[in-house]
Design a protein around this motif. Structure first.
Motif, PDB file in Angstrom:
ATOM      1  N   HIS A  87      -8.509 -12.051  -8.832  1.00 28.54           N
ATOM      2  CA  HIS A  87      -8.018 -10.748  -9.300  1.00 28.54           C
ATOM      3  C   HIS A  87      -8.082  -9.768  -8.130  1.00 28.54           C
ATOM      4  O   HIS A  87      -8.919  -9.906  -7.237  1.00 28.54           O
ATOM      5  CB  HIS A  87      -8.894 -10.231 -10.453  1.00 28.54           C
ATOM      6  N   VAL A  88      -7.194  -8.785  -8.137  1.00 23.40           N
ATOM      7  CA  VAL A  88      -7.203  -7.790  -7.065  1.00 23.40           C
ATOM      8  C   VAL A  88      -6.951  -6.400  -7.640  1.00 23.40           C
ATOM      9  O   VAL A  88      -6.110  -6.224  -8.528  1.00 23.40           O
ATOM     10  CB  VAL A  88      -6.150  -8.140  -5.976  1.00 23.40           C
ATOM     11  N   ASP A  89      -7.738  -5.431  -7.158  1.00 22.10           N
ATOM     12  CA  ASP A  89      -7.509  -4.018  -7.482  1.00 22.10           C
ATOM     13  C   ASP A  89      -6.827  -3.375  -6.285  1.00 22.10           C
ATOM     14  O   ASP A  89      -7.301  -3.513  -5.149  1.00 22.10           O
ATOM     15  CB  ASP A  89      -8.835  -3.295  -7.757  1.00 22.10           C
ATOM     16  N   LEU A  90      -5.754  -2.663  -6.540  1.00 18.74           N
ATOM     17  CA  LEU A  90      -4.977  -2.030  -5.470  1.00 18.74           C
ATOM     18  C   LEU A  90      -4.928  -0.521  -5.693  1.00 18.74           C
ATOM     19  O   LEU A  90      -4.735  -0.052  -6.822  1.00 18.74           O
ATOM     20  CB  LEU A  90      -3.552  -2.592  -5.440  1.00 18.74           C
ATOM     21  N   LEU A  91      -5.108   0.221  -4.603  1.00 16.74           N
ATOM     22  CA  LEU A  91      -5.097   1.683  -4.670  1.00 16.74           C
ATOM     23  C   LEU A  91      -3.795   2.224  -4.108  1.00 16.74           C
ATOM     24  O   LEU A  91      -3.404   1.903  -2.979  1.00 16.74           O
ATOM     25  CB  LEU A  91      -6.273   2.245  -3.870  1.00 16.74           C
ATOM     26  N   THR A  92      -3.121   3.055  -4.889  1.00 17.73           N
ATOM     27  CA  THR A  92      -1.878   3.682  -4.434  1.00 17.73           C
ATOM     28  C   THR A  92      -2.182   4.724  -3.360  1.00 17.73           C
ATOM     29  O   THR A  92      -3.099   5.537  -3.507  1.00 17.73           O
ATOM     30  CB  THR A  92      -1.157   4.382  -5.606  1.00 17.73           C
ATOM     31  N   VAL A  93      -1.400   4.699  -2.284  1.00 20.77           N
ATOM     32  CA  VAL A  93      -1.550   5.684  -1.211  1.00 20.77           C
ATOM     33  C   VAL A  93      -0.182   6.264  -0.868  1.00 20.77           C
ATOM     34  O   VAL A  93       0.849   5.695  -1.229  1.00 20.77           O
ATOM     35  CB  VAL A  93      -2.197   5.056   0.055  1.00 20.77           C
ATOM     36  N   LYS A  94      -0.206   7.382  -0.154  1.00 25.19           N
ATOM     37  CA  LYS A  94       1.039   8.011   0.296  1.00 25.19           C
ATOM     38  C   LYS A  94       1.013   8.172   1.806  1.00 25.19           C
ATOM     39  O   LYS A  94      -0.058   8.317   2.403  1.00 25.19           O
ATOM     40  CB  LYS A  94       1.206   9.387  -0.370  1.00 25.19           C
ATOM     41  N   ARG A  95       2.168   8.138   2.402  1.00 29.05           N
ATOM     42  CA  ARG A  95       2.260   8.332   3.856  1.00 29.05           C
ATOM     43  C   ARG A  95       1.720   9.709   4.217  1.00 29.05           C
ATOM     44  O   ARG A  95       2.070  10.705   3.594  1.00 29.05           O
ATOM     45  CB  ARG A  95       3.706   8.183   4.335  1.00 29.05           C
ATOM     46  N   GLY A  96       0.850   9.765   5.225  1.00 32.35           N
ATOM     47  CA  GLY A  96       0.251  11.020   5.644  1.00 32.35           C
ATOM     48  C   GLY A  96      -1.061  11.326   4.935  1.00 32.35           C
ATOM     49  O   GLY A  96      -1.830  12.178   5.377  1.00 32.35           O
ATOM     50  N   GLU A  97      -1.312  10.615   3.836  1.00 37.18           N
ATOM     51  CA  GLU A  97      -2.550  10.832   3.082  1.00 37.18           C
ATOM     52  C   GLU A  97      -3.721  10.160   3.794  1.00 37.18           C
ATOM     53  O   GLU A  97      -3.591   9.080   4.374  1.00 37.18           O
ATOM     54  CB  GLU A  97      -2.396  10.229   1.679  1.00 37.18           C
ATOM     55  N   LYS A  98      -4.885  10.800   3.754  1.00 40.99           N
ATOM     56  CA  LYS A  98      -6.081  10.212   4.348  1.00 40.99           C
ATOM     57  C   LYS A  98      -6.893   9.499   3.276  1.00 40.99           C
ATOM     58  O   LYS A  98      -7.040   9.984   2.155  1.00 40.99           O
ATOM     59  CB  LYS A  98      -6.933  11.286   5.030  1.00 40.99           C
ATOM     60  N   VAL A  99      -7.403   8.330   3.647  1.00 39.58           N
ATOM     61  CA  VAL A  99      -8.199   7.531   2.713  1.00 39.58           C
ATOM     62  C   VAL A  99      -9.479   7.079   3.409  1.00 39.58           C
ATOM     63  O   VAL A  99      -9.551   7.019   4.640  1.00 39.58           O
ATOM     64  CB  VAL A  99      -7.420   6.288   2.222  1.00 39.58           C
ATOM     65  N   GLN A 100     -10.491   6.778   2.610  1.00 34.20           N
ATOM     66  CA  GLN A 100     -11.734   6.250   3.156  1.00 34.20           C
ATOM     67  C   GLN A 100     -11.763   4.739   2.957  1.00 34.20           C
ATOM     68  O   GLN A 100     -11.571   4.242   1.842  1.00 34.20           O
ATOM     69  CB  GLN A 100     -12.943   6.891   2.462  1.00 34.20           C
ATOM     70  N   VAL A 101     -11.984   4.023   4.051  1.00 31.73           N
ATOM     71  CA  VAL A 101     -12.008   2.563   4.010  1.00 31.73           C
ATOM     72  C   VAL A 101     -13.116   2.054   4.926  1.00 31.73           C
ATOM     73  O   VAL A 101     -13.619   2.782   5.796  1.00 31.73           O
ATOM     74  CB  VAL A 101     -10.658   1.958   4.470  1.00 31.73           C
ATOM     75  N   GLU A 102     -13.482   0.800   4.757  1.00 29.28           N
ATOM     76  CA  GLU A 102     -14.436   0.160   5.655  1.00 29.28           C
ATOM     77  C   GLU A 102     -13.661  -0.714   6.633  1.00 29.28           C
ATOM     78  O   GLU A 102     -12.783  -1.481   6.231  1.00 29.28           O
ATOM     79  CB  GLU A 102     -15.439  -0.693   4.872  1.00 29.28           C
ATOM     80  N   ILE A 103     -13.982  -0.588   7.929  1.00 28.98           N
ATOM     81  CA  ILE A 103     -13.329  -1.427   8.926  1.00 28.98           C
ATOM     82  C   ILE A 103     -14.377  -2.306   9.617  1.00 28.98           C
ATOM     83  O   ILE A 103     -15.510  -1.874   9.830  1.00 28.98           O
ATOM     84  CB  ILE A 103     -12.555  -0.590   9.975  1.00 28.98           C
ATOM     85  N   ALA A 129      -9.121   7.606   7.531  1.00 27.69           N
ATOM     86  CA  ALA A 129      -7.937   7.450   8.373  1.00 27.69           C
ATOM     87  C   ALA A 129      -6.683   7.675   7.536  1.00 27.69           C
ATOM     88  O   ALA A 129      -6.723   7.600   6.300  1.00 27.69           O
ATOM     89  CB  ALA A 129      -7.901   6.047   8.984  1.00 27.69           C
ATOM     90  N   GLU A 130      -5.569   7.936   8.224  1.00 29.25           N
ATOM     91  CA  GLU A 130      -4.303   8.063   7.519  1.00 29.25           C
ATOM     92  C   GLU A 130      -3.946   6.703   6.927  1.00 29.25           C
ATOM     93  O   GLU A 130      -4.120   5.661   7.568  1.00 29.25           O
ATOM     94  CB  GLU A 130      -3.210   8.529   8.480  1.00 29.25           C
ATOM     95  N   ALA A 131      -3.451   6.712   5.702  1.00 27.12           N
ATOM     96  CA  ALA A 131      -3.213   5.466   4.969  1.00 27.12           C
ATOM     97  C   ALA A 131      -2.316   4.484   5.714  1.00 27.12           C
ATOM     98  O   ALA A 131      -2.498   3.271   5.617  1.00 27.12           O
ATOM     99  CB  ALA A 131      -2.617   5.785   3.604  1.00 27.12           C
ATOM    100  N   THR A 132      -1.358   5.000   6.468  1.00 32.14           N
ATOM    101  CA  THR A 132      -0.436   4.109   7.186  1.00 32.14           C
ATOM    102  C   THR A 132      -0.896   3.819   8.612  1.00 32.14           C
ATOM    103  O   THR A 132      -0.191   3.147   9.358  1.00 32.14           O
ATOM    104  CB  THR A 132       0.981   4.725   7.218  1.00 32.14           C
ATOM    105  N   HIS A 133      -2.076   4.316   8.992  1.00 30.23           N
ATOM    106  CA  HIS A 133      -2.599   4.068  10.344  1.00 30.23           C
ATOM    107  C   HIS A 133      -4.075   3.660  10.295  1.00 30.23           C
ATOM    108  O   HIS A 133      -4.892   4.125  11.082  1.00 30.23           O
ATOM    109  CB  HIS A 133      -2.428   5.310  11.231  1.00 30.23           C
ATOM    110  N   ILE A 134      -4.394   2.770   9.367  1.00 30.25           N
ATOM    111  CA  ILE A 134      -5.769   2.285   9.264  1.00 30.25           C
ATOM    112  C   ILE A 134      -5.980   1.195  10.310  1.00 30.25           C
ATOM    113  O   ILE A 134      -5.234   0.221  10.350  1.00 30.25           O
ATOM    114  CB  ILE A 134      -6.047   1.711   7.860  1.00 30.25           C
ATOM    115  N   PRO A 135      -6.973   1.353  11.179  1.00 26.64           N
ATOM    116  CA  PRO A 135      -7.210   0.307  12.191  1.00 26.64           C
ATOM    117  C   PRO A 135      -7.724  -0.975  11.535  1.00 26.64           C
ATOM    118  O   PRO A 135      -8.452  -0.930  10.544  1.00 26.64           O
ATOM    119  CB  PRO A 135      -8.277   0.927  13.102  1.00 26.64           C
ATOM    120  N   GLU A 136      -7.321  -2.115  12.096  1.00 24.27           N
ATOM    121  CA  GLU A 136      -7.785  -3.390  11.546  1.00 24.27           C
ATOM    122  C   GLU A 136      -9.275  -3.582  11.804  1.00 24.27           C
ATOM    123  O   GLU A 136      -9.979  -4.197  11.007  1.00 24.27           O
ATOM    124  CB  GLU A 136      -6.994  -4.549  12.155  1.00 24.27           C
ATOM    125  N   SER A 137      -9.759  -3.065  12.943  1.00 24.54           N
ATOM    126  CA  SER A 137     -11.169  -3.217  13.305  1.00 24.54           C
ATOM    127  C   SER A 137     -11.466  -2.296  14.477  1.00 24.54           C
ATOM    128  O   SER A 137     -10.570  -1.620  14.997  1.00 24.54           O
ATOM    129  CB  SER A 137     -11.490  -4.675  13.690  1.00 24.54           C
TER     130      SER A 137
END
Length: 199
Positions: A87-103, A129-137
């Protein structure tokens, strides 16, 4: 980060039986939520999703009921033995929006000479980071570090536009002295007894 497009269908059946039928068809049940909208239950292609999730914080493009949506994975449930996605939970994001993620945090370089070990206290960092520019690591140098040295969160380099979230002085990596195994006392005593017998 490149956007990966995945085909999707809206789910109308729920429960364990319905989920099992979805998985038997090599599909993965999921939920899309965010931005105050009602959660949408969907199915995704299993193999394609598995490949997409090999990239941390992958940006996924979906078409839901004729509307385009950008999402990032927030929670992934895997089968404990097979490793397949349940199962997977997916979060909707928008271009330019900032989100908190773990890298993920990686290290490079050689430690100071000696029997020292590199220990990751944290394998990831929570960043914004910006949703469309999240670094992979991110990668930090451990070149020349010796036993007792450590690297804290604020010392880990982050790409432009990415900021650290959380405690700046939290230890991420530390260098510890390798433990040298000593002969067990009973083995040493046994050796002495053997020598006595031979004499």
């Amino acid at each position: 980060m490149a956007e990966i497009k995945l085909a999707t269908e809206v789910r109308t059946e729920f429960g364990k039986g319905a989920a099992r039928r979805v998985r038997r068809a090599n599909q993965v049940p999921g939920v899309v939520y965010g931005h105050g909208a009602e959660p949408v239950h969907i199915t995704l292609p299993g193999h394609e999703l598995l490949l997409a999730l090999r990239t941390a914080n992958v940006l996924i493009g979906l078409e839901i009921d004729g509307k385009d949506a950008l999402v990032i994975p927030k929670a992934v449930q895997r089968h404990p033995l097979k490793g397949t996605i349940e199962h997977v939970d997916l979060l909707t994001v928008k271009r330019g929006e900032k989100v908190q993620v773990e890298i993920p945090v990686h290290s490079e370089g050689d430690l100071a000479p000696g029997a020292n070990l590199l220990e990751f206290v944290q394998n990831t960092l929570l960043v914004e980071a910006e949703a469309t520019h999240i670094p992979e690591s991110t990668t930090v140098s451990v070149e020349g570090l010796d036993a007792g040295d450590s690297i804290v969160a604020k010392d880990v380099p982050l790409p432009k536009g990415v900021t650290l979230v959380g405690e700046e002085d939290a230890i991420v990596i530390q260098v510890v002295t390798a433990q040298v195994e000593e002969p067990a006392e009973d083995e040493a005593a046994e050796g002495e007894a053997t020598e006595g017998a031979e004499a």
